[in-house]
Design a protein around this motif. Structure first.
Motif, short mmCIF file in Angstrom:
data_model
loop_
_atom_site.label_atom_id
_atom_site.label_comp_id
_atom_site.label_asym_id
_atom_site.label_seq_id
_atom_site.Cartn_x
_atom_site.Cartn_y
_atom_site.Cartn_z
N TYR A 258 97.83 49.60 89.35
CA TYR A 258 97.76 50.97 89.85
C TYR A 258 97.36 51.90 88.71
O TYR A 258 97.77 51.71 87.56
CB TYR A 258 99.10 51.41 90.43
N ASP A 259 96.61 52.92 89.06
CA ASP A 259 96.07 53.86 88.07
C ASP A 259 97.10 54.93 87.74
O ASP A 259 97.14 56.00 88.34
CB ASP A 259 94.79 54.49 88.63
N THR B 28 104.29 51.96 89.63
CA THR B 28 104.02 53.39 89.58
C THR B 28 104.77 54.09 88.45
O THR B 28 104.78 55.31 88.37
CB THR B 28 104.39 54.05 90.92
N ASP C 182 98.07 52.54 97.17
CA ASP C 182 97.01 52.20 98.13
C ASP C 182 96.91 50.67 98.22
O ASP C 182 96.14 50.04 97.50
CB ASP C 182 95.69 52.81 97.69
N LEU D 179 94.21 47.84 96.83
CA LEU D 179 94.71 46.75 95.99
C LEU D 179 94.22 45.40 96.53
O LEU D 179 93.72 44.56 95.78
CB LEU D 179 96.23 46.79 95.94
N PRO E 120 101.42 46.31 90.47
CA PRO E 120 101.42 47.49 91.35
C PRO E 120 102.56 48.44 91.02
O PRO E 120 103.31 48.89 91.89
CB PRO E 120 101.59 46.86 92.73
N PRO F 167 97.38 54.63 93.02
CA PRO F 167 98.78 54.23 93.21
C PRO F 167 99.20 54.26 94.68
O PRO F 167 98.94 55.23 95.40
CB PRO F 167 99.57 55.27 92.40
N HIS G 211 104.39 45.67 97.55
CA HIS G 211 102.95 45.98 97.61
C HIS G 211 102.13 44.75 97.22
O HIS G 211 101.08 44.47 97.82
CB HIS G 211 102.62 47.14 96.68
#
Length: 322
Positions: free
Chosen positions: A238-239, A217, A260, A264, A215, A258, A143
């Motif tokens: 990422y949130d 998760t 996306d 980003l 990035p 997350p 990512h």
């Protein structure tokens, strides 16, 4: 396992702090036999990320994850005097999913030596964005590369220079990451540093970047983000729950949904193209890490948990029924 038990039978300690996974049953048994208080330090669980339902996203396969959940259900209920974790989101998971008593689960957010990190020399090879971490599925180096390629492509169309990219770390996805970079046309933009043994060198790389991108998760705590903030480097991630805790409300604009990659890339471009915005974020980050994640505060909180285990621990506690 036998070595741990024998060691605890032959030596006497006021308290044992044990890290998962394999040592936990042996340490618990040894402490039970010697009536020694024990604190289990659990940084994360194998729970899939909330709101990001990708079956193979984690470092475990779907089959291994089911097995890990069963093992964790046993390991985490072994009747420790205190359980110490690094984020409230992990604490809630241990309470709600594994049934641990809330009174026995404490949080001590990871600490960094803010003053020491701020004084490290920058690596001489500067970059715009940096990835620091293992090359494993939930860290998503691909990512990072895809977002970097999108930013470079847009910049090239606008007649601007492409982004300078650096990756620090290694892992089972390193080969795939290099192949993906080639496919994306990034081979001339990237500095690959692989596994860096000395932490001071890692810090130097972080300080050489304008923006650190995570990035991931799955995280128990965003330690590399806290280090980047202490270094005066911008951050973007990422949130996910633990990362959201690390950054706090003042840095919510450093979070994107997350998975996306488009969001980003847009966030990377925005921060790189707006130096004032990036500088403001850096200032907020430095203030937050100094206030919340200084290593001295971390040590103080850990000692509080140790004191509680020593003062209230039932050294002959049976295993939890939860």
């Amino acid at each position: 396992m036998g070595t741990v038990v024998i060691h605890l039978l032959r030596h006497r300690y006021d308290l044992v702090d044990c890290q998962p996974y394999a040592p936990l049953p042996a340490a618990r048994l040894g402490c039970w036999l010697t009536r020694t208080p024990i604190v289990a330090c659990i940084h994360d669980t194998s729970a899939p990320p909330r709101g990001f339902g990708v079956a193979d996203d984690q470092w475990l396969s779907a089959t291994d994850r089911r097995l890990a959940t069963l093992v964790e259900g046993y390991l985490y209920r072994l009747g420790y005097d205190q359980v110490l974790t690094v984020a409230e989101s992990v604490r809630q998971d241990l309470i709600q999913r594994f049934g641990l008593a809330a009174s026995r689960v404490a949080v001590a957010a990871n600490g960094v030596d803010v003053r020491a990190l701020a004084m490290h020399a920058r690596h001489p090879q500067a970059c715009d964005i940096i990835f620091v971490g293992r090359h494993v599925p939930h860290k998503h180096p691909e990512h990072f590369l895809e977002a970097a390629a999108r930013v470079s492509a847009r910049r090239q169309l606008q007649g601007c220079r492409r982004v300078r990219v650096k990756l620090v770390g290694a892992g089972p996805l390193s080969g795939a990451a290099r192949q993906r970079a080639q496919e994306l046309g990034l081979q001339d933009d990237i500095l690959w540093w692989g596994e860096v043994e000395r932490h001071s060198d890692v810090v130097g790389h972080i300080r050489s970047a304008r923006l650190l991108v995570l990035p991931s998760t799955r995280e128990g705590f965003g330690l590399v983000l806290a280090e980047a903030m202490a270094c005066g480097t911008g951050v973007l991630a990422y949130d996910i729950p633990a990362v959201r805790e690390t950054l706090g409300t003042a840095l919510r604009d450093a979070l994107v949904p997350p998975g996306d990659v488009s969001a980003l890339a847009a966030a990377i471009e925005r921060l790189l193209d707006e130096p004032e915005r990036l500088a403001a974020q850096v200032a907020v980050g430095r203030e937050r890490v100094s206030a919340c994640f200084d290593v001295r505060e971390f040590a103080s909180r850990v000692l509080e948990v140790y004191d509680k285990a020593l003062a209230t621990g039932s050294v002959g506690r049976e295993f939890d029924d939860a």
